[in-house]
Scaffold this motif. Structure first.
Motif, mmCIF file in Angstrom:
data_model
loop_
_atom_site.group_PDB
_atom_site.id
_atom_site.type_symbol
_atom_site.label_atom_id
_atom_site.label_comp_id
_atom_site.label_asym_id
_atom_site.label_seq_id
_atom_site.Cartn_x
_atom_site.Cartn_y
_atom_site.Cartn_z
ATOM 1 N N ARG A 176 0.825 -1.214 0.000
ATOM 2 C CA ARG A 176 0.000 0.000 0.000
ATOM 3 C C ARG A 176 0.856 1.260 0.000
ATOM 4 N NH1 ARG A 176 -3.838 -2.153 4.935
ATOM 5 N NH2 ARG A 176 -4.641 -4.021 3.864
ATOM 6 N N GLY A 177 2.077 1.127 -0.429
ATOM 7 C CA GLY A 177 2.984 2.266 -0.450
ATOM 8 C C GLY A 177 4.005 2.184 0.662
ATOM 9 N N SER A 178 4.716 3.264 0.874
ATOM 10 C CA SER A 178 5.766 3.277 1.881
ATOM 11 C C SER A 178 5.169 3.145 3.278
ATOM 12 C CB SER A 178 6.572 4.571 1.788
ATOM 13 O OG SER A 178 5.758 5.686 2.099
ATOM 14 N N ASN A 179 5.977 2.621 4.224
ATOM 15 C CA ASN A 179 5.511 2.484 5.601
ATOM 16 C C ASN A 179 6.699 2.550 6.553
ATOM 17 O OD1 ASN A 179 4.362 1.873 8.066
ATOM 18 N ND2 ASN A 179 2.938 0.385 7.196
ATOM 19 N N PRO A 180 7.031 3.741 7.030
ATOM 20 C CA PRO A 180 8.164 3.862 7.951
ATOM 21 C C PRO A 180 7.898 3.252 9.324
ATOM 22 C CG PRO A 180 7.040 5.967 7.731
ATOM 23 C CD PRO A 180 6.431 5.043 6.712
ATOM 24 N N TYR A 181 6.616 2.973 9.639
ATOM 25 C CA TYR A 181 6.324 2.463 10.977
ATOM 26 C C TYR A 181 6.895 1.072 11.208
ATOM 27 C CZ TYR A 181 3.641 6.553 12.118
ATOM 28 O OH TYR A 181 3.295 7.856 12.400
ATOM 29 N N VAL A 182 6.934 0.230 10.182
ATOM 30 C CA VAL A 182 7.555 -1.082 10.359
ATOM 31 C C VAL A 182 9.062 -0.929 10.513
ATOM 32 C CG1 VAL A 182 7.822 -1.596 7.881
ATOM 33 C CG2 VAL A 182 7.610 -3.465 9.542
ATOM 34 N N VAL A 183 9.644 0.090 9.884
ATOM 35 C CA VAL A 183 11.079 0.373 10.051
ATOM 36 C C VAL A 183 11.354 0.820 11.483
ATOM 37 C CG1 VAL A 183 13.005 1.795 9.245
ATOM 38 C CG2 VAL A 183 11.333 0.898 7.610
ATOM 39 N N VAL A 184 10.477 1.654 12.022
ATOM 40 C CA VAL A 184 10.592 2.073 13.413
ATOM 41 C C VAL A 184 10.501 0.862 14.336
ATOM 42 C CG1 VAL A 184 9.455 3.372 15.265
ATOM 43 C CG2 VAL A 184 9.733 4.397 12.994
ATOM 44 N N HIS A 185 9.537 -0.002 14.079
ATOM 45 C CA HIS A 185 9.313 -1.177 14.921
ATOM 46 C C HIS A 185 10.545 -2.081 14.937
ATOM 47 C CE1 HIS A 185 6.549 -4.331 16.651
ATOM 48 N NE2 HIS A 185 7.534 -5.098 16.202
ATOM 49 N N GLU A 186 11.015 -2.473 13.755
ATOM 50 C CA GLU A 186 12.115 -3.440 13.695
ATOM 51 C C GLU A 186 13.425 -2.851 14.207
ATOM 52 O OE1 GLU A 186 11.342 -6.399 13.377
ATOM 53 O OE2 GLU A 186 9.332 -6.124 12.563
ATOM 54 N N ASN A 187 13.634 -1.554 14.006
ATOM 55 C CA ASN A 187 14.865 -0.964 14.523
ATOM 56 C C ASN A 187 14.795 -0.702 16.015
ATOM 57 O OD1 ASN A 187 17.084 -0.391 12.419
ATOM 58 N ND2 ASN A 187 15.170 0.044 11.336
ATOM 59 N N ALA A 188 13.613 -0.491 16.570
ATOM 60 C CA ALA A 188 13.487 -0.423 18.030
ATOM 61 C C ALA A 188 13.931 -1.736 18.662
ATOM 62 C CB ALA A 188 12.056 -0.086 18.425
ATOM 63 N N HIS A 189 13.709 -2.824 17.940
ATOM 64 C CA HIS A 189 14.158 -4.127 18.435
ATOM 65 C C HIS A 189 15.676 -4.216 18.574
ATOM 66 C CE1 HIS A 189 10.623 -6.551 18.868
ATOM 67 N NE2 HIS A 189 10.233 -6.428 17.612
ATOM 68 N N GLN A 190 16.421 -3.361 17.876
ATOM 69 C CA GLN A 190 17.872 -3.416 18.038
ATOM 70 C C GLN A 190 18.252 -3.171 19.498
ATOM 71 O OE1 GLN A 190 19.684 -4.406 15.237
ATOM 72 N NE2 GLN A 190 17.586 -4.572 14.462
ATOM 73 N N TRP A 191 17.456 -2.363 20.193
ATOM 74 C CA TRP A 191 17.628 -2.179 21.631
ATOM 75 C C TRP A 191 16.853 -3.236 22.407
ATOM 76 C CZ3 TRP A 191 17.449 1.856 18.191
ATOM 77 C CH2 TRP A 191 18.384 2.878 18.307
#
Length: 511
Positions: free
Chosen positions: A328-343
């Motif tokens: 459905r187009g770009s979605n930065p929220y999944v990028v936020v989610h998965e990178n928060a997991h780095q912590w």
């Protein structure tokens, strides 16, 4: 964030008493060349599991891994994988034998240079009989040679290896390593990694960390790709993506390398993937201001192929995203989610899989915080809408985020009610304390493991409040909790701008 398996294994007891020397069998140790190592007790087998409350046979006892050197050869045309993995470890007890978690066919095993006996036990256990007794504190070098076709190798009818039209993808949770390298497969045993893969020239290989050297040409029109992780990680966060990828490199604001890779099969979804993943350095920079310094040596992301995985995974330094996130187009929220997991999950990992809220609840709440940062909806608005979205009699409220059960580790409630729990903690302690608690937690347990009880204790220490009621109510009590905003929430509050993107991302989270 994907698939749950369970297994049972048996252990064989071998007892040996006496003295270990470095000489050959039957040969006396020579002064200055071999020193006897006293064995204080009869060696015993290491346990075929670490006793996780949900998956008791995951991981193994008797040793602690320091490093994995995974050296592979892969044939995309046939899906044949062959390789040698060298495991550097330290014995934590006197051992007569020990187990590795692994599912492919094994050709040979050596322990400290000596041929070792081995046998398959259960569905994913490789039992290794020590050629000589191993004493507590002794260094171990375990070399395993193996081969197989991972996509045809089933454990409980399932494979965690995804074969694609142009290669393969090894990314899964809570088990992934079984199909491509032998390991001690539990978050309690972290290690560093060197991963190298030989493929036909023209095929790309992406993995964790940094490239210690440029791709190296080999005989037979092949190329070897090498990757290195210098910070310890769990085995399920190691990954390889093999196929046709466009690789984009850059430098992050903190000076770290950024490596993003995009499958050439994405077609019309490709631009949306790039518009999302290319924001990784921006997202990590913002998250560093909220959660504390970024814990790893590199950043990036992988947009997997159109016939790849149907989820996203927080693979260390470089999350992997399935193609559905860009439908459905770009979605930065999944990028936020998965990178928060780095912590939350990668650096601070669960000590037991029942503690999964510490991963998924925190990564989900990070999306709410990003929404606030972007002016697309406050965390309170997202709380109200989420709360109103589940009727009081919904089964959703019967799942306990703090102990969801082995079959519901990735239930919606772990993510959404998990985020709601964090918002209630934030309301209870106030913003000043809450935003001191988060970086204090990631610093206190960096590159280690944590529990919910430890997080509660830290939150109470920093806030000076007794938080037992909010933790118990939101994490460990069935039923929809009463909240002060219940009357307002029941009126179906208006959707903030971030809502559609957040829900689109969560649709592809595992059920």
């Amino acid at each position: 964030m994907r698939r749950v398996l369970a297994a049972a294994v048996a252990a064989l007891t071998v007892t040996t008493a006496g003295t270990v020397t470095t000489g050959a069998p039957g040969q006396a140790a020579l002064p200055g060349r071999a020193r006897p190592v006293p064995v204080t007790a009869s060696p015993t087998p290491g346990s075929p599991g670490l006793g996780d409350s949900y998956f008791p046979d995951y991981g193994n006892g008797g040793y602690d891994v320091d490093h994995y050197d995974v050296r592979l050869r892969y044939e995309p045309a046939t899906d044949r994988l062959s390789g040698t993995t060298t495991v550097l470890a330290t014995a934590t007890q006197d051992l007569s034998r020990f187990n590795l978690d692994f599912a492919l066919d094994v050709e040979s095993v050596r322990v400290n240079g000596w041929p070792a006996g081995f046998a398959r036990e259960g569905d994913h256990e490789l039992a290794v009989t020590a050629p000589r007794p191993i004493v507590k504190g002794q260094s171990l070098t375990v070399v395993v040679r193996y081969a197989g076709i991972p996509s045809r190798t089933k454990v409980y009818g399932y494979t965690g290896w995804t074969r694609t039209a142009d290669g393969a993808l090894a990314a899964n949770e809570p088990e992934s390593a079984w199909w491509w390298f032998p390991s001690n497969d539990h978050p309690l045993d972290k290690a560093t990694f060197d991963i190298s893969v030989s493929v036909p020239t023209g095929v790309e290989v992406i993995s964790n960390g940094v490239q210690p050297r440029a791709p190296l040409a080999e005989a037979g029109n092949r190329t070897r790709w090498s990757w290195r992780s210098v910070q310890p990680g769990t085995t399920y966060q190691a990954f390889i993506a093999i196929g046709q990828y466009d690789i984009v490199t850059d430098t992050a604001p903190n000076g770290q390398p950024v490596v993003n890779a995009y499958s050439t099969t994405l077609g019309e979804r490709g631009p949306a993937a790039r518009a999302s993943i290319e924001r990784t350095a921006e997202v990590v920079d913002w998250e560093s201001g909220v959660f504390g310094p970024y814990p790893f040596e590199a950043q990036g992301g992988v947009a997997g192929p159109i016939d790849g995985i149907g989820f996203a995974l927080e693979t260390q330094t470089r999350p992997v995203y399935g193609p559905g996130f860009w439908r459905r187009g770009s979605n930065p929220y999944v990028v936020v989610h998965e990178n928060a997991h780095q912590w939350f999950g990668d650096s601070v990992s669960v000590a037991d899989w029942s503690q999964i809220w510490l991963n998924e609840g925190f990564a989900s709440y990070a999306e709410w915080l990003w929404s606030e940062e972007q002016g697309e909806g406050t965390a309170q608005e997202l709380f109200d809408l989420t709360y109103a979205g589940y009727p009081a009699d919904s089964e959703y409220w019967q799942v306990l985020p703090g102990d969801p059960g082995a079959s519901r580790v990735f239930d919606d409630a772990v993510y959404d009610r998990g985020a709601m729990a964090l918002h209630q903690i934030r309301l209870a302690v106030g913003d000043d304390a809450f935003f001191r608690i988060l970086p204090a937690w990631t610093a206190a347990h960096a590159h280690g493991n944590g529990t919910i009880a430890q997080f509660q204790a830290l939150a109470e220490q920093i806030s000076g409040q007794d938080l037992d009621q909010v933790f118990t109510t939101w994490l460990f009590t069935a039923g929809r909790p009463e909240v002060a905003a219940a009357a307002r929430a029941s009126l179906a509050p208006a959707q903030p701008r971030s809502w559609a993107k957040i829900r689109a991302a969560h649709e592809l989270l595992p059920r």
